[in-house]
Design an enzyme around this catalytic site. Structure first.
Site, mmCIF file in Angstrom:
data_model
loop_
_atom_site.group_PDB
_atom_site.id
_atom_site.type_symbol
_atom_site.label_atom_id
_atom_site.label_comp_id
_atom_site.label_asym_id
_atom_site.label_seq_id
_atom_site.Cartn_x
_atom_site.Cartn_y
_atom_site.Cartn_z
ATOM 1 N N HIS A 38 17.100 27.490 -0.370
ATOM 2 C CA HIS A 38 16.444 28.458 -1.254
ATOM 3 C C HIS A 38 16.360 29.827 -0.590
ATOM 4 C CE1 HIS A 38 13.942 29.858 -4.517
ATOM 5 N NE2 HIS A 38 12.998 30.211 -3.677
ATOM 6 N N ASP A 93 0.817 -1.213 0.000
ATOM 7 C CA ASP A 93 0.000 0.000 0.000
ATOM 8 C C ASP A 93 0.854 1.268 0.000
ATOM 9 O OD1 ASP A 93 1.022 -0.142 2.521
ATOM 10 O OD2 ASP A 93 -0.882 0.197 3.563
ATOM 11 N N LYS A 99 12.562 40.306 -13.407
ATOM 12 C CA LYS A 99 11.385 39.671 -14.013
ATOM 13 C C LYS A 99 10.137 39.992 -13.203
ATOM 14 C CE LYS A 99 12.254 35.253 -11.665
ATOM 15 N NZ LYS A 99 12.676 33.861 -11.821
ATOM 16 N N THR A 154 11.809 23.831 -14.058
ATOM 17 C CA THR A 154 11.346 23.564 -15.424
ATOM 18 C C THR A 154 12.206 24.269 -16.470
ATOM 19 O OG1 THR A 154 9.798 25.411 -15.329
ATOM 20 C CG2 THR A 154 8.961 23.252 -14.657
ATOM 21 N N GLY A 165 12.212 27.195 -17.593
ATOM 22 C CA GLY A 165 11.566 28.206 -18.419
ATOM 23 C C GLY A 165 12.183 29.580 -18.238
ATOM 24 N N THR A 166 12.311 30.017 -16.994
ATOM 25 C CA THR A 166 12.896 31.326 -16.703
ATOM 26 C C THR A 166 14.352 31.387 -17.149
ATOM 27 O OG1 THR A 166 11.421 31.618 -14.801
ATOM 28 C CG2 THR A 166 13.411 32.969 -14.862
ATOM 29 N N ASP A 200 17.149 36.851 -11.018
ATOM 30 C CA ASP A 200 16.083 37.629 -10.398
ATOM 31 C C ASP A 200 16.681 38.467 -9.271
ATOM 32 O OD1 ASP A 200 16.289 35.882 -8.121
ATOM 33 O OD2 ASP A 200 14.978 34.488 -9.160
ATOM 34 N N ARG A 221 10.960 26.261 -1.088
ATOM 35 C CA ARG A 221 10.339 27.397 -1.766
ATOM 36 C C ARG A 221 9.102 27.901 -1.020
ATOM 37 N NH1 ARG A 221 10.384 24.906 -7.795
ATOM 38 N NH2 ARG A 221 10.394 22.974 -6.573
ATOM 39 N N ASP A 233 22.169 30.460 -10.025
ATOM 40 C CA ASP A 233 20.921 30.340 -9.273
ATOM 41 C C ASP A 233 21.031 29.147 -8.334
ATOM 42 O OD1 ASP A 233 18.410 31.014 -8.440
ATOM 43 O OD2 ASP A 233 17.415 30.667 -10.356
#
Length: 338
Positions: A139, A46, A204, A235, A237-238, A181, A105, A230
């Site tokens: 972070h 399970d 941004k 992902t 994208g930035t 950023d 985050r 960073d």
């Protein structure tokens, strides 16, 4: 010397290659074999997690190596259950070595009726019996204050600096360190200081989480080799948009250095098709097949730094000494040569 006889390592399933590498490095540092404590971590049908430690750990100084990366919930539960097993087995001290601290985050309430999950995770770790945390590039630095136990936060920037000095030795004067950023300026400034390079910022504006509405570059990047730094790449994208923007503003090349290669969803495909020359990550998160196969992604080892940090914690010496280049260079001898 401390009261503990020897440091002992034990690992969950999240990143066994890194745990084995740390054990090997500790063996080299100490001149004697350091092995991972044998344990069984399995799941019932399970999905429940079961842990059994096969070796005696009574009175031992235990270092539990387990990043809380994807799948974050499963790896976090493994960490908590293994800590509980060690505590109930009378370990003298339990240090959680968390190369990548998941849920970091969620370190503040950005809207009404939202959680501060990083604090919740900190509470659970302490309740499970963890007495010290060793991690890398949180972070948000204030997460250390969520714990009522000691937290040692290592930094990847000294390793990045060694790598950059080797790779760009004849072009150091052309480098420009870029923060993707405003929130990452302190991290980028630290690397820029180590490299004696100027600093630029990509500002941004987000309409909603995960979507960037507008980006601008603060600083002159014309004819510069840009190094984006960073703490994590999810992902991508930035990161890819920032790379395109820097090229539009006159940069000759764009490279990226991120501490934690989360690289979920379309990240690898985006990086492959991006204008970035390469992305350098650490092995804090176990690399997937697509990440290993991507020609643009390069992985730097953290085992030498974590191994030395564990030994410093065990023998009661300074962990912050690892932030200095002159301390880290001998540890990474053989990886980076001038």
């Amino acid at each position: 010397m401390p009261n503990y006889v020897e440091p002992k390592l034990i690992a969950g399933n999240a990143n066994t290659p890194l745990a084995s590498s740390i054990a090997r490095r500790m063996s080299m540092h100490r001149g004697m074999s350091v092995d991972l404590v044998k344990a069984r971590v399995e799941r019932f049908n399970d999905g429940e997690i079961f842990v059994e430690v096969y070796e005696n750990v009574r009175g031992e100084d235990m270092f539990l190596i387990q990043p809380t990366s994807n799948p974050a919930n499963d790896n976090l539960m493994e960490l908590l259950i293994m800590a509980d097993a060690l505590r109930r087995s009378s370990a003298a001290r339990i240090t959680a070595v968390i190369p990548y601290f998941g849920y970091a985050r969620q370190d503040r309430r950005t809207k009404a009726r939202t959680p501060i999950t990083a604090k919740l995770v900190a509470n659970m770790l302490v309740e499970a019996g963890v007495e010290r945390v060793l991690t890398m590039d949180l972070h948000a630095a204030q997460i250390q204050g969520f714990f009522d136990i000691p937290v040692d936060n290592l930094y990847a920037s000294p390793i990045f600096a060694l790598d950059i000095q080797q790779k760009f030795g004849d072009r150091m004067g052309d480098l420009m360190v870029v923060s993707p950023d405003v929130g990452g300026v302190a991290r980028a400034r630290e690397l820029a200081k180590r490299l004696n390079a100027p600093l630029s910022i990509v500002d941004k504006r987000r309409e909603k989480p995960g979507e960037v509405a507008e980006m601008t570059v603060i600083g002159d990047v014309t004819d510069k080799v840009c190094i984006i730094v960073d703490d994590m790449c999810d992902t991508a994208g930035t990161l890819c948009k920032a790379s395109e923007l820097l090229m539009e503003y006159g940069a000759t090349e764009v490279h990226a250095y991120t501490s934690h290669g989360v690289l979920s969803g379309p990240a690898v495909e985006r990086i492959t098709n991006s204008v970035m020359k390469n992305l350098v990550i650490t092995d804090s998160i176990a690399a997937t097949g697509p990440v290993q196969a991507c020609d643009k992604i390069r992985i730097l080892p953290t085992a030498p730094m974590f191994a030395q940090a564990i030994l410093n914690i065990w023998n009661g010496t300074s962990v912050s000494s690892l932030f200095a280049t002159e301390t880290l260079e001998p540890i990474y001898e053989g990886f980076f040569r001038n």
